[in-house]
Write an enzyme that holds these catalytic residues in place. Sequence first.
Site, PDB file in Angstrom:
ATOM      1  N   HIS A  19     -50.929 -15.704 108.842  1.00 43.58           N
ATOM      2  CA  HIS A  19     -50.241 -14.589 109.491  1.00 43.58           C
ATOM      3  C   HIS A  19     -48.754 -14.921 109.538  1.00 43.58           C
ATOM      4  O   HIS A  19     -48.361 -16.098 109.520  1.00 43.58           O
ATOM      5  CB  HIS A  19     -50.762 -14.399 110.907  1.00 43.58           C
ATOM      6  CG  HIS A  19     -52.185 -13.932 110.962  1.00 43.58           C
ATOM      7  ND1 HIS A  19     -52.720 -13.367 112.093  1.00 43.58           N
ATOM      8  CD2 HIS A  19     -53.175 -13.935 110.036  1.00 43.58           C
ATOM      9  CE1 HIS A  19     -53.978 -13.046 111.866  1.00 43.58           C
ATOM     10  NE2 HIS A  19     -54.285 -13.388 110.616  1.00 43.58           N
ATOM     11  N   GLU A  59     -46.577 -14.965 111.879  1.00 45.04           N
ATOM     12  CA  GLU A  59     -46.196 -15.865 112.969  1.00 45.04           C
ATOM     13  C   GLU A  59     -46.618 -17.304 112.669  1.00 45.04           C
ATOM     14  O   GLU A  59     -45.871 -18.247 112.951  1.00 45.04           O
ATOM     15  CB  GLU A  59     -46.835 -15.418 114.296  1.00 45.04           C
ATOM     16  CG  GLU A  59     -46.439 -14.035 114.731  1.00 45.04           C
ATOM     17  CD  GLU A  59     -47.403 -12.940 114.264  1.00 45.04           C
ATOM     18  OE1 GLU A  59     -47.488 -11.915 114.934  1.00 45.04           O
ATOM     19  OE2 GLU A  59     -48.066 -13.124 113.206  1.00 45.04           O
TER      20      GLU A  59
END
Length: 169
Positions: free
Chosen positions: A62, A64
Site C-alpha cells: 500500500h 503508506e
Amino acid sequence: MAPKDQQPDTPSHDDHLRDAVALARENARTGGRPYGAVIVRDGVVMARSVNTITRTNDPTDHAEMVAIREVSRALGSPKLEGCIVYASGRPCPMCHAAMRLSGIKQAYFAFSAEEAEGYGLLSAGIYAELCQPLSEQPMRVVHRPVAESDHPYAVWRERQAAAKAGPTS
C-alpha cells in the site's frame, strides 16, 4: 495568512494531501491502484509513494507501507517519531497499525473508506469486520497456545534487558 507555526512559503497539510491525491491519480492512470502517500518530517518531504500492488504482487505494498519502508531505511530506524503521513485515502487497518507501531502520531487523509467503497474498492467493510470478535470474523484466526520451555518472548525480554544493562566486564 499562514498559521503562527507555519512560515508563509511552507507547504500546508492541504498541500501535502493534494500531492498524495495527485500521486494516486497518476498511479490509477498508469494501471495502479488509486492511492498515494507522502511522509513529512520537520517540514521535509521524506517519501512520496504510491500503491504498487499491481507491479509487485505484494498485497502489503500500500502507498503508506511503501512510504514507511522508504523512510525507515533512510533514517536507519523503525521509529518514525515526528513524521506525519498524508494519504489520498483513509489508511487501512494494516497501514494504520504500521503507523502506530512506528511511532507516527499524526496522519491526514483526503477521501474516506466509504467514498472508496462507492467506486468499487474494498475499504469500509474491513474496518467493521476487524471490530468483531475473532470468532465472528470471516477469516478464521484461532489462538492455539503452545507450551515452550524457552518462550520466544522471554528470550526477547532477556536480550532487551541485557542491551539496556550494557556490556559486562
